[in-house]
Write an enzyme that holds these catalytic residues in place. Sequence first.
Site, mmCIF file in Angstrom:
data_model
loop_
_atom_site.group_PDB
_atom_site.id
_atom_site.type_symbol
_atom_site.label_atom_id
_atom_site.label_comp_id
_atom_site.label_asym_id
_atom_site.label_seq_id
_atom_site.Cartn_x
_atom_site.Cartn_y
_atom_site.Cartn_z
ATOM 1 N N ASP A 88 0.899 -1.399 -0.068
ATOM 2 C CA ASP A 88 -0.109 0.062 0.036
ATOM 3 C C ASP A 88 1.031 1.219 -0.058
ATOM 4 O O ASP A 88 1.919 1.164 0.427
ATOM 5 C CB ASP A 88 -1.022 0.077 1.281
ATOM 6 N N GLU A 153 0.052 -0.823 5.961
ATOM 7 C CA GLU A 153 1.194 -0.156 6.769
ATOM 8 C C GLU A 153 0.878 1.348 6.814
ATOM 9 O O GLU A 153 1.123 1.743 7.949
ATOM 10 C CB GLU A 153 2.586 -0.345 6.154
ATOM 11 N N ASP A 180 12.234 -1.150 4.099
ATOM 12 C CA ASP A 180 11.260 0.078 4.256
ATOM 13 C C ASP A 180 11.882 1.128 4.889
ATOM 14 O O ASP A 180 11.107 2.079 5.614
ATOM 15 C CB ASP A 180 10.107 -0.317 4.786
#
Length: 459
Positions: A88, A153, A180
Amino acid sequence: MSDINTYFQVHAQEFEKDLCTLLRIPSVSTDAERKPDMQACAQEVVRQLLQAGMEEARIMPTGGHPAVFATSKPRPGRPTVLVYGHYDVQPETPLELWESPPFQPTVRDGKIYARGTTDDKGQFLIHLKAAQALNAIHGELPVNLKFILEGEEEIGSPNLPAFIEENKDLLACDVLVISDTGMYAPGIPSLLYGLRGLSYLEVEVKGADGDLHSGIFGGAVPNPALELCRILTALKGPDGRILVPGFYDKVRDLSPEERAEWATLPFDEEEFRNSVGCQGLSGEAGFTTLERRWARPTLDVNGFLSGFTGEGVKTVLPGKAMAKISCRLVPDQDPEEIAHLVEKEILRLAPDTVEVKVRYHHGGRPWMTDPTHPVLEAAGRAAEKAWGRTPVRVREGGSIPIVSTFCRILEVPAVLLGIGLADENAHAPNEHLDLGNFHAGIRASAWLMEELAAQAAAK
Ligand code: BES
Ligand code: ZN
Protein backbone atom coordinates in the site's frame (compact mmCIF):
# COMPACT_ATOMS: atom_id res chain seq x y z
CA MET A 1 28.61 -14.75 -7.13
CA SER A 2 29.88 -13.30 -10.39
CA ASP A 3 26.99 -15.28 -11.92
CA ILE A 4 24.72 -12.96 -10.00
CA ASN A 5 26.38 -9.86 -11.44
CA THR A 6 26.04 -11.20 -14.98
CA TYR A 7 22.44 -12.20 -14.39
CA PHE A 8 21.66 -8.70 -13.14
CA GLN A 9 23.24 -7.00 -16.08
CA VAL A 10 21.13 -9.05 -18.44
CA HIS A 11 17.89 -8.70 -16.48
CA ALA A 12 18.13 -5.16 -15.08
CA GLN A 13 15.58 -3.73 -17.50
CA GLU A 14 13.15 -6.55 -16.93
CA PHE A 15 13.33 -5.91 -13.17
CA GLU A 16 12.56 -2.23 -13.73
CA LYS A 17 9.63 -3.19 -15.94
CA ASP A 18 8.15 -5.36 -13.20
CA LEU A 19 8.61 -2.50 -10.74
CA CYS A 20 6.73 -0.20 -13.11
CA THR A 21 3.83 -2.65 -13.33
CA LEU A 22 3.45 -2.45 -9.54
CA LEU A 23 3.83 1.32 -9.49
CA ARG A 24 1.03 1.83 -12.01
CA ILE A 25 -1.53 0.43 -9.56
CA PRO A 26 -2.82 3.20 -7.25
CA SER A 27 -2.90 1.09 -4.08
CA VAL A 28 -3.75 3.90 -1.65
CA SER A 29 -4.90 2.06 1.46
CA THR A 30 -6.63 5.00 3.12
CA ASP A 31 -8.89 5.67 0.12
CA ALA A 32 -12.06 3.52 0.18
CA GLU A 33 -12.57 4.09 -3.56
CA ARG A 34 -9.26 2.41 -4.26
CA LYS A 35 -10.33 -0.94 -2.75
CA PRO A 36 -10.36 -2.66 -6.18
CA ASP A 37 -6.85 -1.30 -6.80
CA MET A 38 -5.70 -2.80 -3.52
CA GLN A 39 -7.00 -6.18 -4.66
CA ALA A 40 -5.39 -5.76 -8.10
CA CYS A 41 -2.08 -4.83 -6.54
CA ALA A 42 -2.16 -7.85 -4.22
CA GLN A 43 -2.84 -10.03 -7.26
CA GLU A 44 0.08 -8.52 -9.17
CA VAL A 45 2.36 -9.14 -6.18
CA VAL A 46 1.24 -12.79 -6.18
CA ARG A 47 2.00 -13.04 -9.90
CA GLN A 48 5.47 -11.61 -9.42
CA LEU A 49 6.19 -13.89 -6.45
CA LEU A 50 5.32 -16.95 -8.53
CA GLN A 51 7.40 -15.59 -11.40
CA ALA A 52 10.31 -15.27 -8.95
CA GLY A 53 10.05 -19.03 -8.36
CA MET A 54 8.23 -19.10 -5.03
CA GLU A 55 6.50 -22.45 -4.61
CA GLU A 56 3.31 -20.92 -3.27
CA ALA A 57 1.94 -17.40 -3.23
CA ARG A 58 -1.55 -16.39 -2.19
CA ILE A 59 -3.75 -13.57 -1.07
CA MET A 60 -4.79 -13.90 2.55
CA PRO A 61 -7.76 -12.03 3.95
CA THR A 62 -7.34 -9.87 7.05
CA GLY A 63 -9.99 -7.72 8.71
CA GLY A 64 -9.09 -5.02 6.15
CA HIS A 65 -7.00 -4.95 2.97
CA PRO A 66 -5.58 -8.39 2.19
CA ALA A 67 -2.03 -9.53 2.87
CA VAL A 68 0.06 -11.56 0.45
CA PHE A 69 1.94 -14.61 1.69
CA ALA A 70 4.46 -16.72 -0.19
CA THR A 71 6.85 -19.52 0.57
CA SER A 72 9.71 -21.18 -1.31
CA LYS A 73 10.32 -24.87 -1.85
CA PRO A 74 11.34 -26.21 1.58
CA ARG A 75 15.03 -26.90 2.15
CA PRO A 76 15.27 -28.80 5.43
CA GLY A 77 18.19 -27.75 7.59
CA ARG A 78 18.41 -24.31 6.02
CA PRO A 79 17.46 -21.20 8.00
CA THR A 80 14.11 -19.55 7.30
CA VAL A 81 14.02 -15.90 6.31
CA LEU A 82 10.75 -13.96 6.45
CA VAL A 83 10.60 -10.82 4.32
CA TYR A 84 8.05 -8.20 5.36
CA GLY A 85 7.00 -5.25 3.22
CA HIS A 86 3.91 -3.27 2.25
CA TYR A 87 2.25 -2.84 -1.13
CA ASP A 88 0.00 0.00 0.00
CA VAL A 89 1.04 3.60 -0.55
CA GLN A 90 0.23 7.06 0.78
CA PRO A 91 -2.27 9.31 -1.04
CA GLU A 92 -0.77 11.14 -4.01
CA THR A 93 -2.20 14.57 -3.19
CA PRO A 94 -1.37 17.41 -3.83
CA LEU A 95 -1.38 16.30 -7.44
CA GLU A 96 -0.36 19.65 -8.94
CA LEU A 97 3.08 19.44 -7.33
CA TRP A 98 4.11 16.28 -9.21
CA GLU A 99 6.37 16.79 -12.20
CA SER A 100 5.13 13.54 -13.75
CA PRO A 101 1.87 11.76 -12.85
CA PRO A 102 2.20 9.80 -9.57
CA PHE A 103 1.03 6.50 -11.05
CA GLN A 104 2.93 6.78 -14.33
CA PRO A 105 6.47 5.72 -13.43
CA THR A 106 9.00 7.97 -15.15
CA VAL A 107 12.80 7.75 -15.15
CA ARG A 108 14.81 10.98 -14.88
CA ASP A 109 18.56 11.14 -14.10
CA GLY A 110 18.80 7.51 -13.00
CA LYS A 111 15.88 7.88 -10.61
CA ILE A 112 12.42 6.41 -10.98
CA TYR A 113 9.54 8.72 -10.01
CA ALA A 114 6.12 7.46 -8.83
CA ARG A 115 4.15 7.05 -5.60
CA GLY A 116 5.47 3.95 -3.81
CA THR A 117 8.94 3.86 -5.40
CA THR A 118 10.88 4.22 -2.15
CA ASP A 119 7.94 3.50 0.22
CA ASP A 120 7.74 0.59 -0.26
CA LYS A 121 7.22 -1.16 -3.62
CA GLY A 122 10.74 -0.52 -4.92
CA GLN A 123 12.20 -1.62 -1.62
CA PHE A 124 10.36 -4.89 -1.03
CA LEU A 125 10.75 -5.85 -4.67
CA ILE A 126 14.54 -6.17 -4.24
CA HIS A 127 13.96 -9.39 -2.28
CA LEU A 128 11.64 -10.87 -4.92
CA LYS A 129 14.16 -10.10 -7.62
CA ALA A 130 17.01 -11.53 -5.55
CA ALA A 131 15.00 -14.75 -5.19
CA GLN A 132 14.26 -14.76 -8.92
CA ALA A 133 17.97 -14.39 -9.72
CA LEU A 134 19.13 -17.06 -7.28
CA ASN A 135 16.44 -19.47 -8.50
CA ALA A 136 17.39 -18.85 -12.11
CA ILE A 137 21.10 -19.36 -11.48
CA HIS A 138 21.06 -22.25 -8.99
CA GLY A 139 17.60 -23.72 -9.40
CA GLU A 140 17.04 -23.19 -5.67
CA LEU A 141 17.48 -20.68 -2.85
CA PRO A 142 20.15 -20.87 -0.13
CA VAL A 143 17.46 -20.41 2.55
CA ASN A 144 13.81 -21.15 3.14
CA LEU A 145 12.23 -17.90 2.07
CA LYS A 146 8.82 -16.56 3.10
CA PHE A 147 7.14 -13.28 2.26
CA ILE A 148 4.44 -11.40 4.10
CA LEU A 149 3.45 -8.23 2.25
CA GLU A 150 0.65 -6.22 3.79
CA GLY A 151 -1.75 -3.63 2.44
CA GLU A 152 -2.30 -1.49 5.53
CA GLU A 153 1.09 -0.23 6.71
CA GLU A 154 0.38 3.37 5.82
CA ILE A 155 -2.77 3.32 7.94
CA GLY A 156 -1.06 1.85 10.99
CA SER A 157 -1.35 -1.91 10.28
CA PRO A 158 -4.62 -2.21 12.24
CA ASN A 159 -5.18 -5.86 11.33
CA LEU A 160 -1.66 -7.24 11.17
CA PRO A 161 -0.95 -7.92 14.86
CA ALA A 162 -3.97 -10.26 15.06
CA PHE A 163 -2.99 -11.82 11.71
CA ILE A 164 0.54 -12.56 12.98
CA GLU A 165 -0.85 -14.01 16.19
CA GLU A 166 -3.30 -16.23 14.23
CA ASN A 167 -0.69 -17.33 11.68
CA LYS A 168 2.28 -17.79 13.97
CA ASP A 169 3.17 -21.20 12.56
CA LEU A 170 2.86 -20.11 8.95
CA LEU A 171 5.12 -17.13 9.62
CA ALA A 172 7.63 -19.00 11.81
CA CYS A 173 11.19 -18.07 10.84
CA ASP A 174 14.72 -17.55 12.10
CA VAL A 175 15.10 -13.96 10.99
CA LEU A 176 12.90 -11.15 9.75
CA VAL A 177 14.17 -9.01 6.85
CA ILE A 178 12.65 -5.64 6.00
CA SER A 179 13.48 -2.99 3.43
CA ASP A 180 11.31 0.00 4.28
CA THR A 181 13.84 2.47 5.65
CA GLY A 182 16.77 4.48 4.38
CA MET A 183 20.47 4.43 3.68
CA TYR A 184 22.47 6.89 5.75
CA ALA A 185 23.56 8.89 2.69
CA PRO A 186 24.17 8.29 -1.01
CA GLY A 187 26.79 5.55 -1.29
CA ILE A 188 26.73 4.85 2.47
CA PRO A 189 24.68 1.78 3.35
CA SER A 190 23.44 1.51 6.91
CA LEU A 191 22.69 -1.10 9.49
CA LEU A 192 19.64 0.04 11.34
CA TYR A 193 19.22 -1.00 14.96
CA GLY A 194 16.50 1.34 16.19
CA LEU A 195 13.21 2.89 15.09
CA ARG A 196 11.03 5.34 16.96
CA GLY A 197 7.50 4.42 17.99
CA LEU A 198 4.39 6.53 17.63
CA SER A 199 1.38 7.76 19.54
CA TYR A 200 -1.21 9.63 17.47
CA LEU A 201 -3.93 11.80 19.00
CA GLU A 202 -6.60 14.23 17.90
CA VAL A 203 -7.91 17.13 20.02
CA GLU A 204 -11.17 18.91 19.43
CA VAL A 205 -12.10 22.16 21.13
CA LYS A 206 -15.71 23.36 20.99
CA GLY A 207 -16.78 26.88 21.79
CA ALA A 208 -20.19 28.10 20.57
CA ASP A 209 -22.63 25.75 18.82
CA GLY A 210 -21.49 27.05 15.44
CA ASP A 211 -19.51 29.79 13.69
CA LEU A 212 -20.59 33.30 14.77
CA HIS A 213 -20.23 36.87 13.49
CA SER A 214 -16.94 37.99 15.03
CA GLY A 215 -18.17 41.55 15.41
CA ILE A 216 -21.44 40.77 17.12
CA PHE A 217 -20.05 38.04 19.37
CA GLY A 218 -16.26 38.53 19.39
CA GLY A 219 -14.76 39.48 22.74
CA ALA A 220 -17.55 37.88 24.74
CA VAL A 221 -17.63 34.32 23.41
CA PRO A 222 -14.55 32.03 23.70
CA ASN A 223 -12.43 31.44 20.61
CA PRO A 224 -11.66 27.71 20.35
CA ALA A 225 -8.79 28.28 17.89
CA LEU A 226 -6.99 30.53 20.35
CA GLU A 227 -7.73 28.26 23.29
CA LEU A 228 -6.39 25.27 21.37
CA CYS A 229 -3.22 27.19 20.49
CA ARG A 230 -2.75 28.09 24.14
CA ILE A 231 -3.10 24.42 25.14
CA LEU A 232 -0.73 23.22 22.40
CA THR A 233 2.00 25.73 23.10
CA ALA A 234 1.86 24.93 26.80
CA LEU A 235 2.85 21.33 26.01
CA LYS A 236 6.40 22.32 25.13
CA GLY A 237 8.91 24.65 26.74
CA PRO A 238 11.14 27.13 24.90
CA ASP A 239 14.05 24.70 25.36
CA GLY A 240 12.20 22.06 23.33
CA ARG A 241 11.39 19.94 26.39
CA ILE A 242 7.95 18.37 26.44
CA LEU A 243 6.16 19.57 29.56
CA VAL A 244 3.72 16.66 29.94
CA PRO A 245 4.32 15.22 33.42
CA GLY A 246 5.79 11.71 33.23
CA PHE A 247 6.54 11.97 29.49
CA TYR A 248 10.27 11.25 29.89
CA ASP A 249 9.98 8.73 32.72
CA LYS A 250 10.67 5.68 30.56
CA VAL A 251 13.05 7.25 28.04
CA ARG A 252 16.24 5.24 27.79
CA ASP A 253 19.26 7.51 27.80
CA LEU A 254 21.68 7.53 24.90
CA SER A 255 24.81 5.64 25.82
CA PRO A 256 28.11 7.56 25.72
CA GLU A 257 29.34 5.03 23.12
CA GLU A 258 26.36 5.72 20.87
CA ARG A 259 26.83 9.48 21.12
CA ALA A 260 30.52 9.11 20.33
CA GLU A 261 29.84 6.85 17.34
CA TRP A 262 27.18 9.19 15.91
CA ALA A 263 29.51 12.14 16.33
CA THR A 264 31.87 10.48 13.83
CA LEU A 265 29.18 10.12 11.13
CA PRO A 266 29.52 12.54 8.25
CA PHE A 267 26.84 15.14 8.94
CA ASP A 268 26.69 18.75 7.88
CA GLU A 269 24.19 20.71 9.94
CA GLU A 270 24.02 23.58 7.45
CA GLU A 271 23.49 21.23 4.53
CA PHE A 272 20.70 19.52 6.44
CA ARG A 273 19.06 22.86 7.25
CA ASN A 274 19.33 23.83 3.63
CA SER A 275 17.91 20.52 2.39
CA VAL A 276 14.69 21.06 4.35
CA GLY A 277 14.62 24.76 3.53
CA CYS A 278 13.88 26.23 6.96
CA GLN A 279 15.46 29.37 8.34
CA GLY A 280 16.87 27.70 11.42
CA LEU A 281 16.80 24.30 13.11
CA SER A 282 15.15 23.78 16.49
CA GLY A 283 14.83 21.00 19.04
CA GLU A 284 15.50 19.79 22.52
CA ALA A 285 18.40 21.57 24.20
CA GLY A 286 21.47 19.47 24.91
CA PHE A 287 21.16 17.13 21.94
CA THR A 288 22.60 17.11 18.43
CA THR A 289 20.38 17.02 15.35
CA LEU A 290 20.98 13.28 14.81
CA GLU A 291 20.28 12.56 18.47
CA ARG A 292 17.08 14.60 18.32
CA ARG A 293 15.90 12.69 15.25
CA TRP A 294 16.90 9.18 16.25
CA ALA A 295 16.92 8.87 20.00
CA ARG A 296 14.71 11.54 21.56
CA PRO A 297 10.91 11.58 21.73
CA THR A 298 8.87 14.36 20.11
CA LEU A 299 5.50 16.02 20.34
CA ASP A 300 4.37 17.65 17.10
CA VAL A 301 1.25 19.18 15.66
CA ASN A 302 0.58 17.40 12.37
CA GLY A 303 -2.44 19.41 11.36
CA PHE A 304 -4.68 22.20 12.56
CA LEU A 305 -8.15 23.13 11.39
CA SER A 306 -10.38 25.97 12.44
CA GLY A 307 -12.50 28.81 11.13
CA PHE A 308 -12.20 30.41 7.74
CA THR A 309 -9.16 29.37 5.67
CA GLY A 310 -10.32 30.34 2.18
CA GLU A 311 -9.14 33.21 0.04
CA GLY A 312 -9.78 36.76 1.27
CA VAL A 313 -11.52 37.52 4.53
CA LYS A 314 -14.55 36.36 6.45
CA THR A 315 -15.18 37.82 9.86
CA VAL A 316 -16.05 34.76 11.81
CA LEU A 317 -15.62 33.41 15.29
CA PRO A 318 -15.08 29.66 14.83
CA GLY A 319 -17.26 27.26 16.73
CA LYS A 320 -14.62 24.55 16.70
CA ALA A 321 -10.91 23.91 16.40
CA MET A 322 -9.13 20.64 15.83
CA ALA A 323 -5.50 19.53 15.91
CA LYS A 324 -3.78 16.25 15.10
CA ILE A 325 -0.85 15.51 17.37
CA SER A 326 1.82 12.87 17.05
CA CYS A 327 4.50 11.84 19.49
CA ARG A 328 7.49 9.87 18.24
CA LEU A 329 8.59 7.53 20.98
CA VAL A 330 11.87 5.95 21.97
CA PRO A 331 12.62 2.86 24.06
CA ASP A 332 11.04 2.14 26.57
CA GLN A 333 8.05 4.47 26.14
CA ASP A 334 4.64 2.87 25.70
CA PRO A 335 2.29 4.39 23.10
CA GLU A 336 -0.90 4.02 25.13
CA GLU A 337 0.68 5.26 28.31
CA ILE A 338 2.02 8.34 26.50
CA ALA A 339 -1.37 8.98 24.88
CA HIS A 340 -2.94 8.83 28.32
CA LEU A 341 -0.39 11.27 29.82
CA VAL A 342 -0.80 13.74 26.96
CA GLU A 343 -4.59 13.54 27.15
CA LYS A 344 -4.51 14.14 30.90
CA GLU A 345 -2.31 17.22 30.49
CA ILE A 346 -4.46 18.63 27.66
CA LEU A 347 -7.59 18.27 29.78
CA ARG A 348 -5.83 19.86 32.73
CA LEU A 349 -4.81 22.85 30.59
CA ALA A 350 -8.29 23.27 29.08
CA PRO A 351 -10.19 26.34 30.33
CA ASP A 352 -13.73 25.61 31.46
CA THR A 353 -15.23 28.00 28.86
CA VAL A 354 -14.72 25.41 26.10
CA GLU A 355 -15.36 21.71 25.73
CA VAL A 356 -12.21 19.68 24.98
CA LYS A 357 -12.19 16.13 23.68
CA VAL A 358 -9.10 14.00 23.05
CA ARG A 359 -9.14 10.90 20.92
CA TYR A 360 -6.34 8.34 20.56
CA HIS A 361 -5.98 7.15 16.95
CA HIS A 362 -3.22 4.57 16.92
CA GLY A 363 0.26 3.92 18.06
CA GLY A 364 3.23 1.64 17.83
CA ARG A 365 6.13 0.67 19.99
CA PRO A 366 9.66 1.78 19.32
CA TRP A 367 12.07 -0.96 18.25
CA MET A 368 15.68 -1.47 19.15
CA THR A 369 18.08 -4.37 18.78
CA ASP A 370 21.67 -5.15 19.67
CA PRO A 371 23.78 -3.48 16.95
CA THR A 372 26.34 -6.28 17.19
CA HIS A 373 23.83 -9.12 16.64
CA PRO A 374 25.25 -11.75 14.21
CA VAL A 375 22.38 -11.28 11.72
CA LEU A 376 23.27 -7.60 11.48
CA GLU A 377 26.85 -8.56 10.84
CA ALA A 378 25.74 -10.86 8.02
CA ALA A 379 23.73 -7.96 6.59
CA GLY A 380 26.78 -5.73 6.94
CA ARG A 381 28.89 -8.08 4.82
CA ALA A 382 26.14 -8.28 2.17
CA ALA A 383 25.75 -4.50 2.05
CA GLU A 384 29.49 -4.01 1.84
CA LYS A 385 29.66 -6.28 -1.22
CA ALA A 386 26.79 -4.46 -2.89
CA TRP A 387 27.84 -0.85 -2.22
CA GLY A 388 31.61 -1.34 -1.84
CA ARG A 389 31.65 0.39 1.51
CA THR A 390 31.37 -0.66 5.16
CA PRO A 391 27.89 0.25 6.41
CA VAL A 392 27.42 2.65 9.30
CA ARG A 393 25.36 1.75 12.36
CA VAL A 394 22.37 4.02 12.75
CA ARG A 395 18.94 4.47 14.27
CA GLU A 396 16.09 6.24 12.44
CA GLY A 397 13.34 8.60 13.43
CA GLY A 398 10.52 7.00 11.43
CA SER A 399 8.30 4.21 12.67
CA ILE A 400 7.38 0.73 11.51
CA PRO A 401 5.32 -0.34 14.51
CA ILE A 402 4.90 -3.88 13.26
CA VAL A 403 8.64 -4.61 13.62
CA SER A 404 8.48 -4.89 17.39
CA THR A 405 5.22 -6.86 17.11
CA PHE A 406 6.86 -9.41 14.76
CA CYS A 407 9.95 -9.70 16.96
CA ARG A 408 7.86 -10.24 20.08
CA ILE A 409 5.39 -12.77 18.67
CA LEU A 410 7.78 -14.74 16.47
CA GLU A 411 10.73 -14.34 18.87
CA VAL A 412 13.20 -13.50 16.11
CA PRO A 413 15.77 -10.80 15.35
CA ALA A 414 15.17 -8.34 12.51
CA VAL A 415 17.47 -7.03 9.81
CA LEU A 416 16.46 -3.69 8.31
CA LEU A 417 18.21 -3.25 5.00
CA GLY A 418 16.99 0.13 3.79
CA ILE A 419 17.77 1.38 0.30
CA GLY A 420 15.80 4.64 0.36
CA LEU A 421 17.36 8.08 0.70
CA ALA A 422 16.01 10.78 3.01
CA ASP A 423 15.46 13.21 0.12
CA GLU A 424 13.47 10.77 -2.00
CA ASN A 425 10.18 12.39 -0.96
CA ALA A 426 8.44 9.48 0.73
CA HIS A 427 4.82 10.55 1.50
CA ALA A 428 5.35 13.72 -0.60
CA PRO A 429 5.03 14.76 -4.25
CA ASN A 430 7.74 13.52 -6.64
CA GLU A 431 8.54 10.42 -4.60
CA HIS A 432 11.40 8.57 -6.27
CA LEU A 433 14.02 5.86 -5.89
CA ASP A 434 17.58 5.80 -7.11
CA LEU A 435 17.79 2.97 -9.66
CA GLY A 436 21.44 2.33 -8.76
CA ASN A 437 20.34 1.58 -5.20
CA PHE A 438 17.45 -0.58 -6.47
CA HIS A 439 19.88 -2.79 -8.38
CA ALA A 440 22.52 -2.77 -5.62
CA GLY A 441 19.72 -3.66 -3.20
CA ILE A 442 18.81 -6.75 -5.24
CA ARG A 443 22.42 -7.93 -5.10
CA ALA A 444 22.60 -7.11 -1.38
CA SER A 445 19.48 -9.20 -0.74
CA ALA A 446 20.91 -12.16 -2.68
CA TRP A 447 24.17 -11.92 -0.73
CA LEU A 448 22.29 -11.56 2.53
CA MET A 449 20.48 -14.87 1.89
CA GLU A 450 23.82 -16.54 1.16
CA GLU A 451 25.42 -14.99 4.25
CA LEU A 452 22.56 -16.11 6.48
CA ALA A 453 22.76 -19.65 5.07
CA ALA A 454 26.53 -19.75 5.63
CA GLN A 455 26.14 -18.38 9.16
CA ALA A 456 23.57 -21.05 10.05
CA ALA A 457 25.75 -23.80 8.55
CA ALA A 458 28.74 -22.69 10.63
CA LYS A 459 26.82 -23.00 13.91
N1 BES B 1 8.76 3.43 5.54
C1 BES B 1 8.16 4.23 6.53
C2 BES B 1 8.90 4.27 7.84
C3 BES B 1 10.32 4.79 7.85
C4 BES B 1 10.81 5.63 6.90
C5 BES B 1 11.12 4.42 8.89
C6 BES B 1 12.10 6.08 6.95
C7 BES B 1 12.41 4.89 8.96
C8 BES B 1 12.91 5.72 7.99
C9 BES B 1 6.73 3.78 6.76
O1 BES B 1 6.05 3.45 5.59
C10 BES B 1 5.97 4.89 7.42
O2 BES B 1 5.76 5.89 6.81
N2 BES B 1 5.57 4.71 8.69
C11 BES B 1 4.75 5.67 9.40
C12 BES B 1 4.11 5.05 10.61
C13 BES B 1 2.70 4.54 10.42
C14 BES B 1 2.16 4.06 11.73
C15 BES B 1 1.76 5.44 9.71
C16 BES B 1 5.56 6.83 9.94
O3 BES B 1 6.73 6.66 10.32
O4 BES B 1 5.00 7.93 9.98
ZN1 ZN C 1 5.31 5.28 4.60
